[in-house]
Design a protein around this motif. Structure first.
Motif, PDB file in Angstrom:
ATOM      1  N   HIS A  29      11.815   4.197  -8.206  1.00  0.00           N
ATOM      2  CA  HIS A  29      11.087   2.932  -8.258  1.00  0.00           C
ATOM      3  C   HIS A  29      12.004   1.744  -8.537  1.00  0.00           C
ATOM      4  N   THR A  30      13.089   1.978  -9.258  1.00  0.00           N
ATOM      5  CA  THR A  30      14.050   0.895  -9.498  1.00  0.00           C
ATOM      6  C   THR A  30      14.580   0.360  -8.178  1.00  0.00           C
ATOM      7  N   TRP A  31      14.896   1.258  -7.258  1.00  0.00           N
ATOM      8  CA  TRP A  31      15.498   0.835  -5.989  1.00  0.00           C
ATOM      9  C   TRP A  31      14.447   0.364  -4.987  1.00  0.00           C
ATOM     10  N   ILE A  32      13.237   0.913  -5.070  1.00  0.00           N
ATOM     11  CA  ILE A  32      12.160   0.410  -4.211  1.00  0.00           C
ATOM     12  C   ILE A  32      11.816  -1.028  -4.605  1.00  0.00           C
ATOM     13  N   MET A  33      11.692  -1.274  -5.917  1.00  0.00           N
ATOM     14  CA  MET A  33      11.391  -2.622  -6.374  1.00  0.00           C
ATOM     15  C   MET A  33      12.560  -3.568  -6.106  1.00  0.00           C
ATOM     16  N   SER A  34      13.774  -3.057  -6.111  1.00  0.00           N
ATOM     17  CA  SER A  34      14.933  -3.886  -5.759  1.00  0.00           C
ATOM     18  C   SER A  34      14.809  -4.385  -4.324  1.00  0.00           C
ATOM     19  N   LEU A  35      14.387  -3.484  -3.426  1.00  0.00           N
ATOM     20  CA  LEU A  35      14.194  -3.872  -2.026  1.00  0.00           C
ATOM     21  C   LEU A  35      13.138  -4.971  -1.910  1.00  0.00           C
ATOM     22  N   LEU A  36      12.015  -4.799  -2.601  1.00  0.00           N
ATOM     23  CA  LEU A  36      10.951  -5.805  -2.529  1.00  0.00           C
ATOM     24  C   LEU A  36      11.405  -7.129  -3.133  1.00  0.00           C
ATOM     25  N   GLY A  96      -0.348  -6.119  -9.158  1.00  0.00           N
ATOM     26  CA  GLY A  96       0.828  -6.692  -8.514  1.00  0.00           C
ATOM     27  C   GLY A  96       1.062  -6.161  -7.116  1.00  0.00           C
ATOM     28  N   ALA A  97       0.761  -4.880  -6.881  1.00  0.00           N
ATOM     29  CA  ALA A  97       1.008  -4.293  -5.560  1.00  0.00           C
ATOM     30  C   ALA A  97       0.145  -4.961  -4.494  1.00  0.00           C
ATOM     31  N   ARG A  98      -1.126  -5.210  -4.815  1.00  0.00           N
ATOM     32  CA  ARG A  98      -2.006  -5.853  -3.840  1.00  0.00           C
ATOM     33  C   ARG A  98      -1.532  -7.274  -3.518  1.00  0.00           C
ATOM     34  N   ILE A  99      -1.204  -8.033  -4.562  1.00  0.00           N
ATOM     35  CA  ILE A  99      -0.749  -9.411  -4.343  1.00  0.00           C
ATOM     36  C   ILE A  99       0.551  -9.416  -3.548  1.00  0.00           C
ATOM     37  N   THR A 100       1.456  -8.498  -3.872  1.00  0.00           N
ATOM     38  CA  THR A 100       2.739  -8.432  -3.168  1.00  0.00           C
ATOM     39  C   THR A 100       2.540  -8.094  -1.693  1.00  0.00           C
ATOM     40  N   LEU A 101       1.644  -7.159  -1.404  1.00  0.00           N
ATOM     41  CA  LEU A 101       1.386  -6.776  -0.020  1.00  0.00           C
ATOM     42  C   LEU A 101       0.935  -7.987   0.803  1.00  0.00           C
ATOM     43  N   TRP A 102      -0.091  -8.670   0.346  1.00  0.00           N
ATOM     44  CA  TRP A 102      -0.609  -9.806   1.107  1.00  0.00           C
ATOM     45  C   TRP A 102       0.377 -10.964   1.132  1.00  0.00           C
ATOM     46  N   ASN A 103       1.221 -11.036   0.111  1.00  0.00           N
ATOM     47  CA  ASN A 103       2.236 -12.079   0.097  1.00  0.00           C
ATOM     48  C   ASN A 103       3.258 -11.872   1.212  1.00  0.00           C
ATOM     49  N   PHE A 104       3.645 -10.612   1.452  1.00  0.00           N
ATOM     50  CA  PHE A 104       4.588 -10.341   2.547  1.00  0.00           C
ATOM     51  C   PHE A 104       3.942 -10.614   3.906  1.00  0.00           C
ATOM     52  N   VAL A 105       2.631 -10.399   3.998  1.00  0.00           N
ATOM     53  CA  VAL A 105       1.937 -10.779   5.233  1.00  0.00           C
ATOM     54  C   VAL A 105       2.094 -12.280   5.464  1.00  0.00           C
ATOM     55  N   ALA A 154       8.700  -7.493   7.403  1.00  0.00           N
ATOM     56  CA  ALA A 154       7.841  -6.428   7.929  1.00  0.00           C
ATOM     57  C   ALA A 154       8.170  -5.098   7.251  1.00  0.00           C
ATOM     58  N   LEU A 155       9.459  -4.843   7.028  1.00  0.00           N
ATOM     59  CA  LEU A 155       9.876  -3.634   6.322  1.00  0.00           C
ATOM     60  C   LEU A 155       9.329  -3.618   4.896  1.00  0.00           C
ATOM     61  N   CYS A 156       9.448  -4.739   4.189  1.00  0.00           N
ATOM     62  CA  CYS A 156       8.952  -4.827   2.807  1.00  0.00           C
ATOM     63  C   CYS A 156       7.442  -4.609   2.750  1.00  0.00           C
ATOM     64  N   LEU A 157       6.734  -5.154   3.720  1.00  0.00           N
ATOM     65  CA  LEU A 157       5.287  -4.965   3.800  1.00  0.00           C
ATOM     66  C   LEU A 157       4.956  -3.483   3.934  1.00  0.00           C
ATOM     67  N   GLY A 158       5.644  -2.804   4.840  1.00  0.00           N
ATOM     68  CA  GLY A 158       5.396  -1.382   5.048  1.00  0.00           C
ATOM     69  C   GLY A 158       5.706  -0.547   3.816  1.00  0.00           C
ATOM     70  N   VAL A 159       6.803  -0.857   3.133  1.00  0.00           N
ATOM     71  CA  VAL A 159       7.182  -0.102   1.933  1.00  0.00           C
ATOM     72  C   VAL A 159       6.164  -0.316   0.821  1.00  0.00           C
ATOM     73  N   THR A 160       5.718  -1.556   0.627  1.00  0.00           N
ATOM     74  CA  THR A 160       4.720  -1.831  -0.421  1.00  0.00           C
ATOM     75  C   THR A 160       3.457  -1.022  -0.192  1.00  0.00           C
ATOM     76  N   TRP A 161       2.984  -1.010   1.039  1.00  0.00           N
ATOM     77  CA  TRP A 161       1.769  -0.258   1.352  1.00  0.00           C
ATOM     78  C   TRP A 161       1.988   1.241   1.184  1.00  0.00           C
ATOM     79  N   ALA A 162       3.089   1.760   1.711  1.00  0.00           N
ATOM     80  CA  ALA A 162       3.326   3.203   1.714  1.00  0.00           C
ATOM     81  C   ALA A 162       3.526   3.762   0.310  1.00  0.00           C
ATOM     82  N   VAL A 163       4.221   3.026  -0.540  1.00  0.00           N
ATOM     83  CA  VAL A 163       4.578   3.557  -1.862  1.00  0.00           C
ATOM     84  C   VAL A 163       3.507   3.263  -2.910  1.00  0.00           C
TER      85      VAL A 163
END
Length: 457
Positions: A236-243, A300-309, A422-431
């Motif tokens: 999760h440290t590295w996933i959140m780093s990507l976001l 936070g995950a929901r807000i982050t997802l729509w924010n990347f949209v 688009a990559l960040c959006l996909g990762v947020t949703w998937a994880v």
């Protein structure tokens, strides 16, 4: 400070007892202490961001007499971004080693070095290497964010972290548009860059003195190398780093580059560029606490997802405006993109303590034990996430440099950014939103287990 607010070891401003999750402790004095530390943490971090982004303004002063082309200017600001990202790692662990208050005093005082150095050399005829060294020195200002966020994370309970971290970071981020506004004033008044630099010297001294007088160290925050190793191993440290590359990397990268893009692609004068440059970082900074508050309420995950949209849509409009050479459309979409980076900064940083608290609950911990686990791991991971996120700013400026060198336009860079969002959006949703909920034992054995998912973090 009374018993409820924690006891302070005389002579060192060390608080021995700190239990923010305890409502009685918090209401009995803990909140007052936490808010005071937050206030002066914001002041120091604010000045740090201003110093870190000095070269986003100084390059606007560098006319033909300096002999530096646009690619060279992008490289100058890239080096400031790089060093600011790298020093975030040691700055994170300095809080536990020296104490939050003590390190804030040191970090604020160190800002004098790049400011005075730039004051001495900022004139035509100075070598590019000298300018590069000065830009590298300003990177120490970028480290202030990591130590400040790690420190404030320890002061506040989980239910208040989104608000507190958002306010702390947003108040610091405002240092970017403030230095750009002061730069606009100095350019408009036909003053030289040394006036801008001279303004910041007493402000730096004031930040260091206020930190020494009004902040505290938490004795409960110890240098925990085990936490650091565990944070490095946690995916999760590295996933959140990507976001965070997508949100904060965009914010700081665009803050450095916006004025140069306006000058290089749209032929704006330094004054015209400076009159627009500050607007995006200002709005992005002001709205960061809103991102934290929304994350506290909706997850936070929901807000982050729509924010990347939203970031993807805004970037698509920027690409269209760049192709059509429409300055009004380009500026409007770029400022909207800044606003969305600010919202995303707030929501992603709220996710970090929530993720580790959820993992603690999944392990069967509860109450203060779960909160302590969450603070320990989130504090250790924040510096790493902040450092990698800031490297996104380096990537943005290098992408602009390459795009302008190759095609004379920033369009290619914006297309690359669109693909990354688009990559960040996909990762947020998937994880964090696709996965089934995590079974979490209830602290009371007689009650049925609760189910928590990462969507709530």
């Amino acid at each position: 400070m009374g018993a409820n607010g924690g006891s302070v070891r005389s002579g060192g401003r060390w608080i021995q007892r700190w239990e923010p999750e305890d409502r009685e402790f918090w209401d009995g004095g803990g909140e007052r202490v936490a808010r005071r530390n937050l206030l002066f943490s914001v002041l120091s971090e604010h000045i740090g961001f201003s110093v870190w982004t000095l070269w986003s303004v100084l390059v606007l002063f560098m006319g033909p007499e300096y002999g530096i082309d646009p690619a060279g200017k992008f490289f100058l600001v890239s080096m400031a971004t790089l060093v600011g990202a790298v020093v975030r790692v040691p700055y994170t662990f300095a809080v536990a080693r020296f104490g939050g208050r003590n390190w804030t005093v040191v970090a604020a005082s160190m800002l004098l070095l790049p400011t005075v150095a730039a004051f001495v050399v900022m004139e035509p005829g100075t070598s590019y290497t000298t300018f590069m060294l000065c830009a590298v020195l300003t990177g120490v200002g970028g480290g202030n964010f990591a130590s400040s966020m790690t420190n404030i994370n320890s002061f506040f309970p989980l239910r208040k972290k989104g608000w507190a971290l958002g306010l702390n970071a947003g108040g610091g981020n405002i240092g970017v548009p403030v230095v750009q506004l002061i730069g606009l004033g100095t350019i408009g008044a036909s003053w030289g860059p040394r006036v801008l630099l001279g303004i910041y010297v007493p402000l730096i001294v004031a930040a260091a003195v206020c930190s020494a007088l009004f902040m505290d160290n938490l004795a409960s925050v110890r240098n925990d190398t085990g936490a650091a190793r565990e944070a490095v191993r946690d995916p999760h440290t590295w996933i959140m780093s990507l976001l965070y590359v997508g949100t904060f990397g965009s914010f700081i990268g665009y803050s450095f580059a916006f004025g140069l893009v306006l000058q290089t692609q749209f032929g704006r004068t330094p004054l015209q560029a400076a009159s627009i440059t500050f607007v995006g970082p200002l709005l992005g900074s002001l709205i960061r606490p809103v991102g934290g508050v929304l994350a506290d309420r909706y997850g936070g995950a929901r807000i982050t997802l729509w924010n990347f949209v939203g970031m993807g849509l805004a970037t698509a409009v920027v690409v269209l405006a760049s192709v059509r050479a429409s300055l009004p459309l380009f500026t409007s979409a770029f400022i909207a993109l800044f606003v969305l980076t600010g919202l995303g900064n707030g929501s992603t940083y709220k996710m970090i303590p929530g993720i580790f608290h959820t993992k603690a609950l999944a392990r069967g911990l509860g109450g203060e034990a779960a909160a302590a686990y969450g603070r320990r791991l989130s504090g250790a991971s924040m510096g790493l996430i902040g450092a990698v996120g800031a490297l996104g700013g380096l990537g943005i400026n290098l992408a602009f440099r390459q795009s302008f060198q190759t095609t004379g336009s920033g369009t290619g860079a914006f297309v690359a950014f669109l693909a990354f969002y688009a990559l960040c959006l996909g990762v947020t949703w998937a994880v964090y939103l696709r996965r089934p909920a995590v079974a979490v034992p209830h602290p009371t054995a007689t009650e049925a287990p609760t189910r928590l998912g990462y969507a709530e973090v």
